[in-house]
Design an enzyme around this catalytic site. Structure first.
Site, PDB file in Angstrom:
ATOM      1  N   GLU A   1       3.450   4.068   6.167  1.00 38.50           N
ATOM      2  CA  GLU A   1       2.602   3.348   6.002  1.00 38.50           C
ATOM      3  C   GLU A   1       1.413   3.933   5.150  1.00 38.50           C
ATOM      4  O   GLU A   1       1.332   5.215   5.099  1.00 38.50           O
ATOM      5  CB  GLU A   1       1.954   3.212   7.367  1.00 38.50           C
ATOM      6  CG  GLU A   1       2.131   2.009   8.075  1.00 38.50           C
ATOM      7  CD  GLU A   1       1.366   0.601   7.757  1.00 38.50           C
ATOM      8  OE1 GLU A   1       0.976   0.519   6.510  1.00 38.50           O
ATOM      9  OE2 GLU A   1       1.255  -0.026   8.742  1.00 38.50           O
ATOM     10  N   ASP A   2       0.531   2.914   4.575  1.00 36.77           N
ATOM     11  CA  ASP A   2      -0.775   3.656   3.827  1.00 36.77           C
ATOM     12  C   ASP A   2      -1.692   4.080   4.624  1.00 36.77           C
ATOM     13  O   ASP A   2      -2.366   5.146   4.580  1.00 36.77           O
ATOM     14  CB  ASP A   2      -1.068   2.713   2.786  1.00 36.77           C
ATOM     15  CG  ASP A   2      -1.396   1.482   3.316  1.00 36.77           C
ATOM     16  OD1 ASP A   2      -1.356   1.135   4.303  1.00 36.77           O
ATOM     17  OD2 ASP A   2      -2.227   0.702   2.464  1.00 36.77           O
TER      18      ASP A   2
ATOM     19  N   ASP B   1      -5.406   1.704  10.590  1.00 32.43           N
ATOM     20  CA  ASP B   1      -6.895   1.397  10.785  1.00 32.43           C
ATOM     21  C   ASP B   1      -7.015   0.807  12.322  1.00 32.43           C
ATOM     22  O   ASP B   1      -7.128   1.598  13.038  1.00 32.43           O
ATOM     23  CB  ASP B   1      -7.345   0.392   9.810  1.00 32.43           C
ATOM     24  CG  ASP B   1      -8.584   0.118   9.617  1.00 32.43           C
ATOM     25  OD1 ASP B   1      -9.804   0.791   9.996  1.00 32.43           O
ATOM     26  OD2 ASP B   1      -9.126  -1.097   9.334  1.00 32.43           O
TER      27      ASP B   1
ATOM     28  N   ASP C   1      -5.680  -0.585  -1.762  1.00 29.82           N
ATOM     29  CA  ASP C   1      -6.365  -1.469  -2.502  1.00 29.82           C
ATOM     30  C   ASP C   1      -7.691  -1.930  -2.006  1.00 29.82           C
ATOM     31  O   ASP C   1      -7.710  -1.942  -0.875  1.00 29.82           O
ATOM     32  CB  ASP C   1      -5.719  -2.784  -3.247  1.00 29.82           C
ATOM     33  CG  ASP C   1      -5.684  -3.672  -1.796  1.00 29.82           C
ATOM     34  OD1 ASP C   1      -4.950  -3.326  -0.990  1.00 29.82           O
ATOM     35  OD2 ASP C   1      -5.896  -5.029  -1.988  1.00 29.82           O
TER      36      ASP C   1
ATOM     37  N   GLY D   1       0.795  -1.240  -0.134  1.00 28.83           N
ATOM     38  CA  GLY D   1       0.032  -0.104   0.089  1.00 28.83           C
ATOM     39  C   GLY D   1       0.907   1.220  -0.006  1.00 28.83           C
ATOM     40  O   GLY D   1       0.283   2.270  -0.486  1.00 28.83           O
TER      41      GLY D   1
END
Ligand code: IMP
Length: 177
Positions: free
Chosen positions: A99-100, A103, A159, A44
């Site tokens: 990091e993307d 969460d 994604d 990511g």
């Protein structure tokens, strides 16, 4: 995924560019004399990393690791492992994890813990996006691009089932019930 989901732009290409420049300026201020190791989490972070390092005009190294969370497809269930490991020594290095999305925080906290045991000189986190409403474990984000609402996002490297990584902007997916 059968029919195409509806995508709505959350952050445009221009907004991302502005955020990347802001983050690069912050990172430069803190790292320009420290020869940092920027460690991207695959897949990511690849687009974010590519844009970010082009804004960093000082000596640094780039490395990637690939993690897998097993037990769930869209969500990590806390069981994370490194599937493509580090080929660079981390001990005594100033490591900045790229990091993307953070969460639940389970993936990132696993990685920070894993890296911390390798005795880096410093260890910080730069995340493109943060979804704090979903957090299960606390994660300290040192450099943050965007806070996102509790929606599934795609694009700019991120994604859904390997799709939509190529989009130049960040969208959220309208999921039909
Ligand atoms: P965490 O362990 O729950 O913090 O999740 C980390 C990983 O879950 C991210 O690196 C993504 O691969 C995936 N993920 C979480 N939320 C999203 C989302 O909104 N879109 C795409 N992937 C997501």
């Amino acid at each position: 995924m059968g029919s195409q989901p509806e995508l709505r732009i959350l952050f445009s290409q221009e907004e991302i560019e502005t955020a990347v420049k802001r983050l690069a300026a912050e990172i430069k201020g803190d790292y320009q004399d420290k020869y940092p190791l920027l460690l991207g989490i695959l897949k990511g972070s690849f687009m974010f990393m590519a844009d970010l390092i082009r804004q960093l005009d000082f000596p640094l190294e780039v490395e990637f690791v690939r993690l897998s969370s097993y037990g769930g497809k869209k969500e990590s269930l806390g069981r994370v492992k490194v599937v493509q490991g580090l080929h660079t020594e981390v001990e005594d290095r100033n490591v900045l994890v790229i990091e993307d999305i953070v969460d639940t925080g389970l993936t990132t906290s696993f990685l920070l813990d894993y890296l911390g045991k390798k005795k880096p000189a410093s260890l910080k986190l730069c995340a493109l996006t943060d979804k704090p409403s979903r957090r299960q474990v606390p994660v300290n984000i040192d450099y943050l691009g965007f806070t996102v609402p509790n929606k599934f996002i795609v694009g700019y490297g991120i994604d859904w089932d390997e799709k939509f990584r190529h989009l130049p902007h960040i969208c959220f997916v309208e999921i039909e019930d």
